[in-house]
Design an enzyme around this catalytic site. Structure first.
Site, PDB file in Angstrom:
ATOM      1  N   GLY A 172      -4.566  -4.272  -3.797  1.00  0.00           N
ATOM      2  CA  GLY A 172      -5.550  -3.232  -4.089  1.00  0.00           C
ATOM      3  C   GLY A 172      -4.762  -2.006  -4.517  1.00  0.00           C
ATOM      4  N   HIS A 173      -4.733  -1.737  -5.796  1.00  0.00           N
ATOM      5  CA  HIS A 173      -3.899  -0.652  -6.334  1.00  0.00           C
ATOM      6  C   HIS A 173      -4.803   0.488  -6.802  1.00  0.00           C
ATOM      7  CE1 HIS A 173      -0.335  -3.591  -7.164  1.00  0.00           C
ATOM      8  NE2 HIS A 173      -0.705  -3.553  -5.900  1.00  0.00           N
ATOM      9  N   THR A 174      -4.652   1.632  -6.162  1.00  0.00           N
ATOM     10  CA  THR A 174      -5.560   2.744  -6.413  1.00  0.00           C
ATOM     11  C   THR A 174      -4.968   3.719  -7.425  1.00  0.00           C
ATOM     12  OG1 THR A 174      -6.132   2.551  -4.083  1.00  0.00           O
ATOM     13  CG2 THR A 174      -6.987   4.487  -5.246  1.00  0.00           C
TER      14      THR A 174
ATOM     15  N   LYS B 297       2.823  10.260  -0.565  1.00  0.00           N
ATOM     16  CA  LYS B 297       1.972  10.766   0.515  1.00  0.00           C
ATOM     17  C   LYS B 297       2.673  11.764   1.428  1.00  0.00           C
ATOM     18  CE  LYS B 297      -1.597   8.047   1.462  1.00  0.00           C
ATOM     19  NZ  LYS B 297      -2.529   6.944   1.733  1.00  0.00           N
TER      20      LYS B 297
ATOM     21  N   ASN C 133      -5.412 -10.151  -3.438  1.00  0.00           N
ATOM     22  CA  ASN C 133      -4.978  -9.551  -2.169  1.00  0.00           C
ATOM     23  C   ASN C 133      -4.512  -8.113  -2.402  1.00  0.00           C
ATOM     24  OD1 ASN C 133      -2.811 -10.585  -3.646  1.00  0.00           O
ATOM     25  ND2 ASN C 133      -1.682 -11.344  -1.867  1.00  0.00           N
TER      26      ASN C 133
ATOM     27  N   THR D 124      -9.749  -4.845   1.711  1.00  0.00           N
ATOM     28  CA  THR D 124     -10.601  -5.366   2.787  1.00  0.00           C
ATOM     29  C   THR D 124     -11.256  -4.263   3.613  1.00  0.00           C
ATOM     30  OG1 THR D 124      -8.700  -5.411   4.263  1.00  0.00           O
ATOM     31  CG2 THR D 124      -9.174  -7.433   3.053  1.00  0.00           C
TER      32      THR D 124
ATOM     33  N   ASP E 105       0.810  -1.228   0.000  1.00  0.00           N
ATOM     34  CA  ASP E 105       0.000   0.000   0.000  1.00  0.00           C
ATOM     35  C   ASP E 105       0.839   1.272   0.000  1.00  0.00           C
ATOM     36  OD1 ASP E 105      -2.228  -1.657   0.117  1.00  0.00           O
ATOM     37  OD2 ASP E 105      -2.265  -1.621   2.308  1.00  0.00           O
TER      38      ASP E 105
ATOM     39  N   LYS F 253       1.937   2.026  -5.156  1.00  0.00           N
ATOM     40  CA  LYS F 253       2.480   1.452  -6.397  1.00  0.00           C
ATOM     41  C   LYS F 253       1.556   1.717  -7.580  1.00  0.00           C
ATOM     42  CE  LYS F 253       2.422  -2.521  -4.300  1.00  0.00           C
ATOM     43  NZ  LYS F 253       2.073  -2.082  -2.935  1.00  0.00           N
TER      44      LYS F 253
ATOM     45  N   ARG G 222      -9.962  -2.786   5.991  1.00  0.00           N
ATOM     46  CA  ARG G 222      -9.450  -2.787   7.365  1.00  0.00           C
ATOM     47  C   ARG G 222      -8.603  -1.542   7.624  1.00  0.00           C
ATOM     48  NH1 ARG G 222      -6.302  -8.410   7.667  1.00  0.00           N
ATOM     49  NH2 ARG G 222      -5.842  -7.816   5.519  1.00  0.00           N
TER      50      ARG G 222
ATOM     51  N   GLN H 268       1.916  -6.146  -3.150  1.00  0.00           N
ATOM     52  CA  GLN H 268       2.371  -6.231  -1.765  1.00  0.00           C
ATOM     53  C   GLN H 268       3.668  -5.415  -1.604  1.00  0.00           C
ATOM     54  OE1 GLN H 268       1.305  -9.633  -3.234  1.00  0.00           O
ATOM     55  NE2 GLN H 268      -0.574  -8.570  -2.745  1.00  0.00           N
TER      56      GLN H 268
HETATM   57  P1  GDP Z   1      -0.721   0.301  -3.586  1.00  0.00           P
HETATM   58  O1  GDP Z   1      -1.322  -0.960  -3.086  1.00  0.00           O
HETATM   59  O2  GDP Z   1       0.747   0.367  -3.323  1.00  0.00           O
HETATM   60  O3  GDP Z   1      -1.053   0.601  -5.017  1.00  0.00           O
HETATM   61  O4  GDP Z   1      -1.368   1.478  -2.715  1.00  0.00           O
HETATM   62  P2  GDP Z   1      -2.935   1.626  -2.322  1.00  0.00           P
HETATM   63  O5  GDP Z   1      -3.677   2.071  -3.508  1.00  0.00           O
HETATM   64  O6  GDP Z   1      -3.413   0.412  -1.606  1.00  0.00           O
HETATM   65  O7  GDP Z   1      -2.847   2.741  -1.206  1.00  0.00           O
HETATM   66  C1  GDP Z   1      -2.354   4.017  -1.476  1.00  0.00           C
HETATM   67  C2  GDP Z   1      -3.448   5.031  -1.120  1.00  0.00           C
HETATM   68  O8  GDP Z   1      -2.900   6.325  -1.037  1.00  0.00           O
HETATM   69  C3  GDP Z   1      -4.516   5.140  -2.183  1.00  0.00           C
HETATM   70  O9  GDP Z   1      -5.735   5.482  -1.575  1.00  0.00           O
HETATM   71  C4  GDP Z   1      -4.024   6.276  -3.076  1.00  0.00           C
HETATM   72  O10 GDP Z   1      -5.069   6.925  -3.779  1.00  0.00           O
HETATM   73  C5  GDP Z   1      -3.436   7.180  -2.027  1.00  0.00           C
HETATM   74  N1  GDP Z   1      -2.295   8.003  -2.474  1.00  0.00           N
HETATM   75  C6  GDP Z   1      -1.288   7.665  -3.314  1.00  0.00           C
HETATM   76  N2  GDP Z   1      -0.376   8.655  -3.367  1.00  0.00           N
HETATM   77  C7  GDP Z   1      -0.821   9.626  -2.535  1.00  0.00           C
HETATM   78  C8  GDP Z   1      -0.300  10.889  -2.128  1.00  0.00           C
HETATM   79  O11 GDP Z   1       0.778  11.304  -2.514  1.00  0.00           O
HETATM   80  N3  GDP Z   1      -1.034  11.600  -1.232  1.00  0.00           N
HETATM   81  C9  GDP Z   1      -2.211  11.154  -0.732  1.00  0.00           C
HETATM   82  N4  GDP Z   1      -2.861  11.928   0.134  1.00  0.00           N
HETATM   83  N5  GDP Z   1      -2.744   9.981  -1.096  1.00  0.00           N
HETATM   84  C10 GDP Z   1      -2.045   9.212  -1.971  1.00  0.00           C
HETATM   85  P1  IMO Z   2      -0.927  -4.197  -2.228  1.00  0.00           P
HETATM   86  O1  IMO Z   2      -0.476  -4.782  -3.538  1.00  0.00           O
HETATM   87  C1  IMO Z   2      -0.937  -4.561   2.137  1.00  0.00           C
HETATM   88  C2  IMO Z   2      -1.082  -8.623   3.764  1.00  0.00           C
HETATM   89  C3  IMO Z   2      -2.330  -9.076   4.480  1.00  0.00           C
HETATM   90  C4  IMO Z   2      -1.732 -10.065   5.476  1.00  0.00           C
HETATM   91  C5  IMO Z   2      -0.616 -10.712   4.668  1.00  0.00           C
HETATM   92  C6  IMO Z   2      -0.992 -12.034   4.018  1.00  0.00           C
HETATM   93  O2  IMO Z   2      -2.218  -3.476  -2.299  1.00  0.00           O
HETATM   94  O3  IMO Z   2       0.173  -3.409  -1.589  1.00  0.00           O
HETATM   95  P2  IMO Z   2      -2.533 -12.704   1.931  1.00  0.00           P
HETATM   96  O4  IMO Z   2      -3.973 -12.437   1.663  1.00  0.00           O
HETATM   97  O5  IMO Z   2      -1.617 -12.158   0.889  1.00  0.00           O
HETATM   98  O6  IMO Z   2      -2.222 -14.140   2.232  1.00  0.00           O
HETATM   99  O7  IMO Z   2      -2.227 -11.894   3.309  1.00  0.00           O
HETATM  100  O8  IMO Z   2      -0.275  -9.783   3.653  1.00  0.00           O
HETATM  101  N1  IMO Z   2      -1.301  -8.110   2.396  1.00  0.00           N
HETATM  102  C7  IMO Z   2      -1.201  -6.828   2.051  1.00  0.00           C
HETATM  103  N2  IMO Z   2      -0.997  -5.720   2.799  1.00  0.00           N
HETATM  104  N3  IMO Z   2      -1.048  -4.447   0.799  1.00  0.00           N
HETATM  105  C8  IMO Z   2      -1.232  -5.536   0.020  1.00  0.00           C
HETATM  106  O9  IMO Z   2      -1.232  -5.494  -1.325  1.00  0.00           O
HETATM  107  C9  IMO Z   2      -1.364  -6.793   0.640  1.00  0.00           C
HETATM  108  N4  IMO Z   2      -1.573  -8.056   0.201  1.00  0.00           N
HETATM  109  C10 IMO Z   2      -1.515  -8.834   1.272  1.00  0.00           C
HETATM  110  O10 IMO Z   2      -2.969  -7.993   5.123  1.00  0.00           O
HETATM  111  O11 IMO Z   2      -1.127  -9.365   6.530  1.00  0.00           O
HETATM  112 MG    MG Z   3      -2.881  -1.604  -1.838  1.00  0.00          MG
END
Ligand code: GDP
Ligand code: IMO
Ligand code: MG
Length: 412
Positions: free
Chosen positions: A40-42, A318, A38, A288, A13, A16, A290, A211
Site C-alpha cells: 500500500g504505497h501512499t 516522517k 499486499n 488492511t 510502510d 517508499k 490494521r 514491503q
Molecule cells: P510505503 O508502503 O512505504 O509506500 O508507505 P505507506 O504509504 O504505507 O505509509 C507511509 C505513510 O506515511 C503514508 O500515510 C504517507 O502518506 C505518510 N508519510 C510519508 N512521509 C511522511 C512524512 O514525512 N510525514 C508524515 N507525517 N507522514 C508521511
Molecule cells: P508496503 O509495500 C508492511 C506484512 C504483512 C505480514 C507479512 C506477510 O506497503 O511497505 P503477505 O500478505 O505479504 O504474505 O504478509 O508481511 N506486509 C507488509 N507490511 N508493508 C507492506 O507493504 C507489507 N506487505 C506485507 O503484514 O506481516
Molecule cells: Mg505501505
C-alpha cells in the site's frame, strides 16, 4: 544516474510511495518488481491522497510504468484499482505496461491465504504467499495467459473448484475478468527487454520496492515475512535489469520503526507513547487498516539492511512525527546474556532473547512540518540525523517532513 532502486530498510510502510512519486518527476520509467496487493504505497499531491497497491507510484506523473515479472497480480484487483484511481484509461494506454511473465493471483489464492497459516503470520490476505507457492511449484499462471482467455478461464474454474471455492463467487470473478482481459492483453510486454532498452538509451529508471528488507523471504525475520525477495536481488530478478545496471540504491527509513502482522519487533512501544506516535503518524495499514506496531528507531535493523541492499544513501521519513517528544530513543545495539550484539541477528532465537540498548536524545520540541530546506531544521533534529548517518555509514540525502510531495528536504 540511469537506474535508482528504492527499497525499505525496515518492515515496510517506510514511505517508499512518497519518495518514488517525488523522484518520478525526473524519471522516464518506474518499475514495480515484486509483491502484489499486499503493498500500500501512499502518494499525497496537493492534499489529495492516492494509495497504490499494484500500480507503480510514478503513475500520477504520467511516466512510463512497468509492472515487472516478479510481481503477483490479480487482474480483477488491478482493474478495480485503475477504476477507482481516477486516472483516465486512455492515459494508461500510453503509460502502463505489464510483463507477460508476471504471475496471476486468483480467488483460490486469497481463500487459502485467509486460512490458519496466513492468520498465524498475520498476512494481508491478498493471496501473495499461495500465488508464489504456485509459481515456485510451476503450477502458476503467467500474465501472458490472458491472451487466451477461454483456456485461462477453464484453468481458473478447475483450480478454484479443486480448492473448494464458492462457484457463484468464481462465476462473478470470471465475469469481471471478461470485462478487463482484452485491455490487459493490449498492455503486455516483454518486461526484461523493455527495461534494458530503456536503460541502454539512457532513460532514467526507478525501481520501486514493495514491503521492506526484514520481510524478505531470504533475509527477513522468517517465518514472519512475505514470500518474495524484497531486497536488491529481487530488483534484478523481478525486472530483468542485470546487477551491473543498478546505479543507485536509496534506502527508505522511517524516523522510528513500525511493523504490521506477527513477528519480533525489538523496540516496540506498547504503552501510551506508542499510542501517541501511532496517532500522530497515522500508523494504520494502507492495505488492511490494521494498527501498525510502533517503536523506536532500531539502528541494527537499518545498518544491516543497508549492507544487504548496498544502500548508497538514506531518505529519512516522517521526522515531523517526532516533533513534540521530550525524549527520543534509538537502539544502537542489543544485549544478550551480558554480551553486546552489534549486528541484527540472523538466528531468530537469538533475536527473541536479545534486548535493545538505547541512546537517548532530547527532543527538538519544535515543528518541522512541511520544511523544505535543511538549514530550517532545529539543531537537535540535525543532531539526530547526523547520528543516524554516522551509525549507518551513509548520508541522509532526503528528509521528509510531511506526507505531501513538496514536504521534502533534498540535500543533494
Ligand atoms: P510505503 O508502503 O512505504 O509506500 O508507505 P505507506 O504509504 O504505507 O505509509 C507511509 C505513510 O506515511 C503514508 O500515510 C504517507 O502518506 C505518510 N508519510 C510519508 N512521509 C511522511 C512524512 O514525512 N510525514 C508524515 N507525517 N507522514 C508521511
Ligand atoms: P508496503 O509495500 C508492511 C506484512 C504483512 C505480514 C507479512 C506477510 O506497503 O511497505 P503477505 O500478505 O505479504 O504474505 O504478509 O508481511 N506486509 C507488509 N507490511 N508493508 C507492506 O507493504 C507489507 N506487505 C506485507 O503484514 O506481516
Ligand atoms: Mg505501505
Amino acid at each position: 544516474m540511469a537506474s535508482t532502486v528504492v527499497i525499505g530498510l525496515q518492515w515496510g510502510d517506510e514511505g517508499k510511495g512518497k519518495i518514488v512519486d517525488y523522484l518520478a518527476e525526473q524519471a522516464d520509467m518506474v518499475v514495480r518488481y515484486q509483491g502484489g496487493q499486499n503493498a500500500g504505497h501512499t502518494v499525497v499531491v496537493a492534499g489529495k491522497k492516492s494509495v497504490f497497491h499494484l500500480l507503480p507510484s510514478g503513475v500520477l506523473h504520467g511516466k512510463k510504468c512497468l509492472m515487472g515479472n516478479g510481481m503477483v497480480i490479480d487482474p480483477v484487483g488491478l482493474w478495480e484499482e485503475i477504476e477507482t484511481s481516477g486516472i483516465d484509461r486512455q492515459v494508461l494506454e500510453k503509460t502502463l505496461y505489464i510483463s507477460d511473465r508476471a504471475h496471476m493471483i486468483f480467488p483460490y489464492h486469497k481463500q487459502s491465504d485467509a486460512g490458519e497459516h496466513g492468520q498465524k503470520i498475520g498476512t494481508t490476505g491478498k493471496g501473495i504467499g499461495p500465488a508464489y507457492v504456485d509459481k515456485v511449484n510451476r503450477t502458476g499462471s503467467v500474465f501472458g495467459e490472458i491472451r487466451n482467455l477461454l483456456s485461462l478461464k477453464d484453468k481458473i474454474r478447475s483450480r478454484c473448484s479443486a480448492e473448494g471455492c464458492d462457484s457463484t463467487m468464481v462465476d462473478e470473478y470470471l465475469g469481471k475478468l471478461d470485462v478487463c482481459a482484452g485491455w490487459f492483453a493490449s498492455r503486455l510486454v516483454n518486461g526484461a527487454y523493455e527495461v534494458n532498452k530503456a536503460y541502454d538509451q539512457d532513460d532514467s529508471i526507478i525501481l520501486e520496492g514493495a514491503q521492506g528488507t526484514w520481510l524478505d523471504i531470504d533475509h527477513g525475520t522468517y517465518p514472519f515475512v512475505t514470500s518474495s525477495n524484497t531486497t536488491i536481488g529481487g530488483a534484478c530478478t523481478g525486472s530483468g535489469l542485470p546487477a551491473k545496471k543498478i546505479d543507485r540504491v536509496i534506502g527508505i527509513v522511517k524516523a522510528y520503526t513500525t511493523r504490521v502482522g506477527a513477528g519480533k519487533h525489538p523496540t516496540e512501544l506498547t504503552d501510551d507513547l506508542g499510542e501517541y506516535i501511532r496517532k500522530r503518524g497515522n500508523e494504520f495499514g494502507a492495505t488492511t487498516g490494521r494498527p501498525r506496531r510502533v517503536g523506536w528507531l532500531d539502528l541494527l535493523v537499518v545498518r544491516q539492511a543497508a549492507v544487504i541492499n548496498g544502500a548508497d544513501e538514506i531518505a529519512l521519513m516522517k521526522l515531523d512525527v517526532l516533533d513534540e517528544l521530550d525524549e527520543i530513543k534509538v537502539a544502537t545495539h542489543y544485549m544478550l546474556a551480558g554480551q553486546r550484539i552489534d549486528v541484527f541477528p540472523s538466528d531468530m532465537d537469538e533475536l527473541e532473547r536479545s534486548t535493545p540498548a538505547y541512546e537517548t536524545f532530547s527532543g527538538w520540541k519544535q515543528s518541522t512540518v512541511g520544511l523544505t530546506r535543511y538549514e530550517q531544521l532545529p539543531d537537535k533534529a540535525k543532531e539526530y540525523i547526523n547520528f543516524i548517518e554516522k551509525q549507518v555509514g551513509i548520508p541522509v540525502t532526503m528528509i521528509s517532513t510531511g506526507p505531501g510531495r513538496e514536504e521534502t528536504i533534498r540535500r543533494k
